[in-house]
Scaffold this motif. Structure first.
Motif, PDB file in Angstrom:
ATOM      1  N   HIS A 232      43.682  30.822  31.140  1.00 11.03           N
ATOM      2  CA  HIS A 232      44.334  30.228  32.304  1.00 11.03           C
ATOM      3  C   HIS A 232      44.120  31.088  33.545  1.00 11.03           C
ATOM      4  O   HIS A 232      43.815  30.582  34.615  1.00 11.03           O
ATOM      5  N   GLU A 233      44.339  32.400  33.374  1.00  6.48           N
ATOM      6  CA  GLU A 233      44.111  33.354  34.454  1.00  6.48           C
ATOM      7  C   GLU A 233      43.064  34.361  34.014  1.00  6.48           C
ATOM      8  O   GLU A 233      42.840  34.558  32.821  1.00  6.48           O
ATOM      9  N   VAL A 234      42.444  35.038  35.002  1.00  6.35           N
ATOM     10  CA  VAL A 234      41.379  35.994  34.722  1.00  6.35           C
ATOM     11  C   VAL A 234      41.633  37.274  35.507  1.00  6.35           C
ATOM     12  O   VAL A 234      42.011  37.240  36.680  1.00  6.35           O
ATOM     13  N   LEU A 235      41.422  38.396  34.847  1.00  4.72           N
ATOM     14  CA  LEU A 235      41.433  39.710  35.478  1.00  4.72           C
ATOM     15  C   LEU A 235      40.058  40.320  35.244  1.00  4.72           C
ATOM     16  O   LEU A 235      39.647  40.515  34.096  1.00  4.72           O
ATOM     17  N   VAL A 236      39.320  40.591  36.309  1.00  4.73           N
ATOM     18  CA  VAL A 236      37.998  41.197  36.211  1.00  4.73           C
ATOM     19  C   VAL A 236      38.146  42.697  36.423  1.00  4.73           C
ATOM     20  O   VAL A 236      38.747  43.136  37.410  1.00  4.73           O
ATOM     21  N   MET A 237      37.609  43.494  35.483  1.00  2.00           N
ATOM     22  CA  MET A 237      37.692  44.949  35.566  1.00  2.00           C
ATOM     23  C   MET A 237      36.309  45.561  35.745  1.00  2.00           C
ATOM     24  O   MET A 237      35.316  45.057  35.208  1.00  2.00           O
ATOM     25  N   TYR A 238      36.287  46.645  36.507  1.00  4.24           N
ATOM     26  CA  TYR A 238      35.044  47.404  36.683  1.00  4.24           C
ATOM     27  C   TYR A 238      35.416  48.860  36.915  1.00  4.24           C
ATOM     28  O   TYR A 238      36.267  49.172  37.762  1.00  4.24           O
TER      29      TYR A 238
END
Length: 342
Positions: A232-238
């Motif tokens: 449903h939701e997205v968290l992009v990590m780098y």
């Protein structure tokens, strides 16, 4: 009626709330900050997809939530339904693992004990948390094997992990994780080693069980295609930090961070007719031992390379903070909220 990817109603208390989470490891060459000031929420009945390349901090984050880091320094706040988990003893965390929160690991073969039948391993969780008798726990194991779609569960409950295929072993891991009715499920790359058909079956199984049980799910993956299917939701990590947060629909329609755009460009598209090769993100992930002073993605960023000298200098020397439209922040000095749905 709301869509599957709609934002949860305002004012609802998240089941899992992570705030300013930082995880440091001591190494021979100095401290490594594997996760840096990370914050996110997960609501009941929702799936948060945490996505990024290897080394971005996804699995370290999930292990911190479960309290499985024994040699790392973990700071910040991790709250499960209002209860602070940071600082709990191993005994206190043990009462929560399996009962209120559970985890599916990437490799089910290494996670299952080869010398015990799968039913015994599922039943053990039930006995530990509920004090149930062996016969009751065994019945629960059979019920769970049936619920995750394993045929002839009464017979297969006595079989060993090596007698199951990769997809069936992953189903056993899901059965084990959900045997005690947890409220939070963390799935760390649950389909990486599976073929496409079995991968789709496992993802649908997780989605179905979530709908039926109202689970909060954290899905750790490097594959935005998997995220599009179930999150449903997205968290992009780098580089150990959050670089973009959004609903699935918003992220795919208008990726703001150039790293997110690069991940999307590396996916095959159904509307591609020119047979052009997929675009790769050139370069390598940043060193967490000697982090750069500015944006960690700047050395690989086409947008920074094409910017003016002043903008490029800012990218190289000033660390960006999450900001931008409500509900879709990005940690980028040169964000773009224009784009087409892949």
């Amino acid at each position: 009626m709301t869509s599957r990817h709609s934002i949860p109603p305002q004012g609802r208390q998240p089941l899992l709330s992570v705030s300013d989470l930082t995880v440091r490891f001591a190494t021979r060459n100095g401290p490594v900050r594997a996760v840096d000031a990370l914050s996110f929420d997960v609501h009941r009945g929702r799936t948060l997809g945490i996505v990024g390349e290897s080394g971005s901090g996804k699995s370290v984050t999930s292990m911190a939530v479960m309290g499985l880091h024994t040699t790392a320094e973990v700071t910040g706040s991790i709250r499960l339904d209002g209860q602070e988990l940071t600082g709990l003893t191993e005994r206190e965390l043990g009462r929560l693992r399996g009962r209120r929160m559970a985890m599916i690991f990437q490799d089910p073969l290494s996670s299952l004990h080869p010398y015990y039948p799968v039913g015994e391993q599922i039943a053990e969780h039930h006995r530990v948390h509920f004090g149930s008798r062996r016969a009751v726990a065994r019945r629960r194991a059979v019920e769970m094997l049936a619920e995750v779609g394993i045929p002839e569960p009464e017979r297969r409950v006595d079989e060993y992990p090596h007698q199951f295929s990769g997809g069936m072993r992953q189903r056993v891991m899901i059965a084990m994780a959900l045997a005690c009715e947890p409220e939070l499920l963390i799935a760390d790359e649950p389909t990486t080693a599976l073929d496409v058909t079995v991968q789709a079956q496992i993802l649908e199984l997780i989605a179905r069980l979530q709908r039926e049980r109202g689970l909060a799910v954290v899905l750790i993956t490097h594959d935005l295609g998997v995220v599009a299917r179930v999150a449903h939701e997205v968290l992009v990590m780098y580089g150990g930090r959050a670089v973009e947060e959004a609903s699935v629909d918003a992220l795919f329609a208008t990726p703001a961070h150039p790293y997110t755009r690069g991940l999307l460009d590396s996916l095959p598209r159904l509307d591609d007719t020119d047979d052009a090769p997929l675009r790769a993100i050139l370069g390598s992930p940043p060193s967490l031992l000697t982090p750069a002073p500015g944006c960690a993605f700047a050395p690989r960023c086409d947008r920074a390379a094409a910017a003016s000298a002043g903008e490029r200098l800012r990218c190289e020397t000033e660390q960006p903070l999450l900001g931008g439209p409500a509900g879709h922040p990005a940690a980028c000095h040169l964000p773009s909220y224009e784009g087409a749905t892949p």
